[in-house]
Structure formats: C-alpha cells, structure tokens
Design a protein around this motif. Structure first.
Motif, PDB file in Angstrom:
ATOM      1  N   PRO A 200     -24.291 -54.414  36.653  1.00 52.39           N
ATOM      2  CA  PRO A 200     -24.360 -54.715  35.213  1.00 52.39           C
ATOM      3  C   PRO A 200     -25.557 -55.608  34.904  1.00 52.39           C
ATOM      4  O   PRO A 200     -26.195 -56.163  35.812  1.00 52.39           O
ATOM      5  N   SER A 201     -25.828 -55.764  33.625  1.00 51.86           N
ATOM      6  CA  SER A 201     -26.937 -56.604  33.174  1.00 51.86           C
ATOM      7  C   SER A 201     -26.390 -57.667  32.241  1.00 51.86           C
ATOM      8  O   SER A 201     -25.991 -57.380  31.112  1.00 51.86           O
ATOM      9  N   LEU A 202     -26.325 -58.887  32.734  1.00 50.64           N
ATOM     10  CA  LEU A 202     -25.860 -60.040  31.952  1.00 50.64           C
ATOM     11  C   LEU A 202     -26.977 -61.082  31.983  1.00 50.64           C
ATOM     12  O   LEU A 202     -27.155 -61.771  32.995  1.00 50.64           O
ATOM     13  N   VAL A 240     -18.318 -45.686  36.885  1.00 52.45           N
ATOM     14  CA  VAL A 240     -19.096 -44.563  36.363  1.00 52.45           C
ATOM     15  C   VAL A 240     -20.551 -44.664  36.830  1.00 52.45           C
ATOM     16  O   VAL A 240     -21.156 -43.673  37.253  1.00 52.45           O
ATOM     17  N   SER A 241     -21.127 -45.861  36.779  1.00 50.79           N
ATOM     18  CA  SER A 241     -22.510 -46.044  37.217  1.00 50.79           C
ATOM     19  C   SER A 241     -22.640 -45.816  38.726  1.00 50.79           C
ATOM     20  O   SER A 241     -23.610 -45.198  39.195  1.00 50.79           O
ATOM     21  N   PHE A 242     -21.676 -46.298  39.486  1.00 51.59           N
ATOM     22  CA  PHE A 242     -21.693 -46.124  40.938  1.00 51.59           C
ATOM     23  C   PHE A 242     -21.632 -44.642  41.304  1.00 51.59           C
ATOM     24  O   PHE A 242     -22.398 -44.151  42.148  1.00 51.59           O
ATOM     25  N   THR A 243     -20.738 -43.910  40.664  1.00 49.55           N
ATOM     26  CA  THR A 243     -20.626 -42.471  40.921  1.00 49.55           C
ATOM     27  C   THR A 243     -21.890 -41.729  40.505  1.00 49.55           C
ATOM     28  O   THR A 243     -22.333 -40.791  41.188  1.00 49.55           O
ATOM     29  N   ALA A 428     -33.745 -44.508  37.335  1.00 55.91           N
ATOM     30  CA  ALA A 428     -32.754 -44.665  36.271  1.00 55.91           C
ATOM     31  C   ALA A 428     -31.458 -43.970  36.644  1.00 55.91           C
ATOM     32  O   ALA A 428     -31.443 -42.956  37.348  1.00 55.91           O
ATOM     33  N   PHE A 429     -30.342 -44.516  36.166  1.00 57.95           N
ATOM     34  CA  PHE A 429     -29.031 -43.929  36.381  1.00 57.95           C
ATOM     35  C   PHE A 429     -28.142 -44.296  35.195  1.00 57.95           C
ATOM     36  O   PHE A 429     -28.502 -45.142  34.364  1.00 57.95           O
ATOM     37  N   ARG A 430     -26.995 -43.651  35.122  1.00 59.94           N
ATOM     38  CA  ARG A 430     -26.107 -43.846  33.983  1.00 59.94           C
ATOM     39  C   ARG A 430     -25.601 -45.284  33.949  1.00 59.94           C
ATOM     40  O   ARG A 430     -25.036 -45.786  34.918  1.00 59.94           O
ATOM     41  N   GLY A 431     -25.789 -45.940  32.830  1.00 57.69           N
ATOM     42  CA  GLY A 431     -25.357 -47.324  32.681  1.00 57.69           C
ATOM     43  C   GLY A 431     -26.334 -48.344  33.224  1.00 57.69           C
ATOM     44  O   GLY A 431     -26.088 -49.551  33.095  1.00 57.69           O
TER      45      GLY A 431
END
Length: 550
Positions: A200-202, A240-243, A428-431
């Motif tokens: 994630p991006s925090l 979801v991002s991992f998959t 790039a990837f989802r999320g």
C-alpha cells in the motif's frame, strides 16, 4: 530525625574524599585540562592518555600508504579509494548535507554504516558486475565529474521520464556525454531509472523496511489498529494486488517482485531469471514454525544455504580425515573422532531401559522433547541467512494462497498491527502506486596527496531494487565518463536472496521481452547468483570496467 544529624549533613565525609592524596589539586594538572584553542596551536594540546589502547583510532600517519601516490592537482578518480575517507580520529560536528552545498565526504560515508573502513576492490575489472538481489536502502555515488546534470529536472523532462518508464522505452546513450547538463535524453533516462511501484501507499508511514521498523512507525496515525473492519478492507485490497502481481509474473510481464512483512520477506522471480527455468520464490528469514506450516500445506521447498553449508563441512571433514589417515599410516578410523549421533537413537524406544530393569526409576522424556532434540539443528538456523527457504515451480502458486491466509503475515500487536505487507515491483500492477527514489547531489572534500580535492557525489535513497541499481550504472557511465565509485547500504535480511536457485547445469534462459526492463539489465538478472548470502557493498567503474567488493 534529631538522633542522626550526620545523616542530613555529611560534610565530613565529603571533606575526607577531597583530601585524598590522588585528588589533590595541582595547578599544572588543571592547566592541562584547559581546552586547547583550535588553530595552529592545536598540536600543543594535551596527549590522550588512552591513545595506546589497541582499539583506539589510528592517526593518518599510521594509515597504509598506497604504492603510487596521486600527484597534486591530478584526477581524484584515479587515486585509490581509501584516500576519499578521512581519518576517523578527527572529530567534526555532525551535519546534514544539503543539495548543491559543500559537505564532508566522510560524514556521508559514515552515514551509510559501511562495515569496512578502508575497502579494497578486486584487481580484475569486468564489463559487468554480478546481479545483486538484495534491496538497497542507500547508494552514494562519487566521481571527479559534477552531478549537476541530475538536479532540477524540467517539467517536460520529468514527464518524459515517467512516460518512458510506463511504455518500457529503451534508451540508448552514447559511450560518453560531453555536456550532460544539456543532454535531455540523459536526464530523462535518469528519471526513468528512479521509478518503482508500491502497495500500500501511506505517505505518512515509512513502509520499507518493515523488519525492525517498529520505532519508525510508533506514534504515527494508524486508524486501522483498533478497527477490524478496516483491517479486512486493507487485507482484501492487498490480496487483489498480490494476486495481480503473481499473474503478471507467470505471464512473464513482471520479472520479479518483493513481499516485505514485519517478520520475513519474499522474493518472487519469473522463469528465466537467476538461472532458473521455472518460477521461484525465496523467503528469508524463516523460523521452524513457518517451515512446519508450509510443510503442512503441502509446499515443497529446500534450504539451499543450509544444504550448501552441510555439503561444504562434510567435504572438509572427509579431506581432513584422509589427510590424517595418510599421515598416521595404519591408525584406526576411531582416531578421527566419534561418529555423529544418529537420529535413529532417538526413535522414542526405551527397550534398553527395560533390559536394565530401571524403566520405572528413570523419567522418560515426552514426545515433544524428543522431536525438538531431533530438530535442534534446524531450529538453530532460525532468523539467520541460512534459514532461507526456496520454493520452485508450481509450488509458488500454493505459496501464494498460503501467504494470503497466513496469520503471521500481518502483525497482531505493536505499531504494525493490522498493516498489510509492502509490495515492491519494477512494473505497474493493480492497486500499485508509482513512487520515485530520492536523489540529491552533494559536493564534498576528499583528501589526496598534498591537500584536498573537490569530490562530487550523488546520494540515492529509498528501496532501490536490483533493476534500479543496474539502470543507474547505465546512466552514470556515460555521464561521468566511465569513472565513478559507489558505496551501497543493503537491507541485511534481503542479502540471503543472492543464494543460488538452481544448479549450473539447469540454467536455461527464457525470453522476457515485454517485462519492462532494459535488455542489458535483463541479461544481468538472468545470470545465476554468485554472491551467496552476501551483497555488493562497494562498486567502482574505471575506464568503463567494473570492480566490486561484497
């Protein structure tokens, strides 16, 4: 109380201490402790009484001199690397260098926590350095040529760099760039090499490194710590991002990616990288509990570093036994030492106690104690580089499902409670969120024969992935005219990822043209790892040839 006035006023005891012979005031001694003024009279200051200790820092005069001194006014890049490090005995106030401002190069090199004071590089230059799969936290590049070309990129150059990264554009630079500051292609390629993707991006939380990062995260706002519903949303989004990353890796559209948790890190690599013809996943560091959980899920894995250590020890013991036998002539085999205890002796059978008739008088160990004794050698490697676990082939998909449902993947207490692991990828990837490494140029002073010389440096901060290190060298080579040095600070737990993933005879190269990496970078990462459980800490280019030290 009134009966003990001496308890309130111990002046007599203090006077006794002051009148001790060793505590008498001496005007000469007091004058010796007066701080000596800084400047030409500094040489007359009082001698340090502890300077004779073995662990005391040595003066510059005691440092080994190079065989050939650099002439005054010569090129600092041609001088040995040790000259760029000032003696550690000189005390200077710590200060943080700012971009384009003068600073001491020693402070920067110390800030990298380099384990070697005077590094020595190999004497055999090569056209390429080995692939290093450890994640770097800082890199300090140094050169006799300025890095002003890397400062203040124009908006168009920055945008072009992002576009080149997203479109996987291959940039071809000449061998030497005469005016780097005026070369738009060079500046765009530099921006392109700083990009990576994260989830994630925090922005208010440092999400790398995660191992041992509780102090950095403590005190930060973590609204999910006490909110289970929010934790489930974060974990669902992370899954979801991992998959998505794993699917890209199997399709050979993503060369590799990292999963960084608070307990361990995982490196997934596509088929064709690191000399393996199948997808691989490396986990480090691990514990016996994690390995047992993987076995219970049917995940087949190996411990390459532990097996290599055992093979090496066995080979050394056989060689030493042959040597002793040859020297001892007809000596018996028992002279070589007692054989190692076998696990068959601890099979849980206590029939020998019954034969002796003491089965009721001796307390028998329970089954758990017997099992722990059998696995004591495996437990000893927990949290060490030798605990590296390697998963190959279709077992990586089973590992994917195991990690998604693994309870130890997310901390349940502490500052990182409920925070999903960090995903780092070069594409790039989802999320995923696009991030850039922080780069700044610093000018410093380096000690050379006859005085000081100006040395220019470029400091890069952030999770520097393996492809980014190689991409930076491809840019810095033409910009710095084929001469620069780099001090690298690796994330130590990730150094074990340099273990060999396959025997040399199984090395098969697969085409990964659409994975988003430069062809030269892809060729380097396709080679079998050769660094073992170490990582590159010093990298030097001279005349467009590399030397390094791990």
């Amino acid at each position: 109380p009134a009966s003990s006035p001496g308890f309130k006023k111990p002046p007599a005891l203090l006077r006794l201490k002051r009148k001790r012979p060793g505590r008498r005031s001496d005007p000469a001694a007091e004058a010796a402790f007066v701080p000596a003024p800084r400047g030409p009279s500094a040489a007359a200051r009082r001698r340090n009484p502890f300077s004779s200790l073995d662990n005391a820092p040595q003066r510059a005069a005691a440092a080994p001199q190079p065989p050939a001194a650099n002439p005054a006014g010569g090129d600092p890049s041609a001088a040995p690397f040790w000259q760029f490090l000032e003696p550690a005995c000189e005390e200077k106030p710590p200060r943080r260098a700012e971009p384009a401002e003068s600073s001491d190069i020693l402070a920067l090199s110390k800030d990298l926590h380099s384990p070697f004071a005077v590094p020595k590089v190999p004497s055999s230059p090569r056209q390429e350095f080995p692939a290093d799969w450890s994640i770097k936290t800082r890199i300090l590049f140094m050169s006799s040529q300025p890095f002003t070309w890397a400062e203040h990129l124009k908006a168009q150059e920055e945008a072009q760099g992002f576009a080149q990264h997203c479109r996987a554009t291959e940039t071809t630079l000449p061998q030497s760039v005469q005016e780097p500051r005026l070369c738009t292609e060079l500046r765009c390629a530099f921006q392109q090499s700083l990009v990576y993707w994260q989830h994630p991006s925090l922005p208010w939380l440092p999400l790398f490194p995660r191992i041992g990062a509780d102090r950095k995260i403590a005190g930060k706002a973590c609204p999910w710590a006490q909110d289970e519903a929010l934790q489930q949303v974060l974990m669902s989004d992370w899954s979801v991002s991992f998959t998505s990353l794993y699917n890209l890796l199997r399709a050979r559209l993503c060369p590799y990616f990292y999963v960084c948790s608070a307990q361990f890190s995982v490196l997934f690599r596509a088929a064709g990288l690191a000399g393996s013809d199948v997808p691989t996943a490396a986990i480090a560091p691990t514990t016996r509990g994690l390995r047992e959980a993987m076995r219970s899920e049917g995940i087949e894995f190996s411990l390459p570093l532990l097996e290599e250590s055992r093979t090496r020890k066995q080979k050394n013991s056989e060689e030493s036994l042959e040597t002793e036998t040859a020297e001892g002539g007809g000596s018996s085999v028992e002279d070589g030492g007692e054989p190692a205890p076998s696990d068959d002796d601890d099979d849980g059978s206590f029939s020998w106690l019954e034969e002796m008739g003491v089965q009721d008088k001796v307390k028998k160990p329970d089954t758990i104690s017997i099992q722990l004794r059998k696995e004591k050698h495996e437990v000893q490697v927990d949290h060490r580089p030798e605990s590296l676990v390697l998963v190959r082939g279709s077992n990586t998909f089973t590992l994917l499902n195991f990690l998604i449902s693994c309870r130890s993947l997310v901390a349940v207490a502490g500052p990182q409670a409920g925070l999903p692991p960090t995903l780092l990828a070069p594409v790039a990837f989802r999320g995923g969120t696009m991030q850039t490494l922080k780069a700044r140029s610093v000018s410093g002073r380096a000690r050379v024969q006859g005085g000081f010389e100006d040395v220019f440096s470029l400091e890069v901060l952030g999770p520097i992935l393996p492809h980014a290190l190689h991409a930076l060298t491809l840019v810095l080579g033409p910009a710095q005219r084929g001469a620069f040095r780099a001090l690298l600070s690796p994330h130590e737990p990730s150094a074990a990822f340099n273990a060999r993933t396959a025997p040399p005879q199984e090395a098969v190269h697969h085409d990964l043209p659409a994975c988003g990496l430069h062809p030269k970078t892809l060729d380097q990462l396709s080679q079998c790892p050769t660094l073992g459980k170490s990582s590159i800490r010093l990298l030097e280019m001279k005349d467009y040839a590399y030397t390094w030290k791990a």
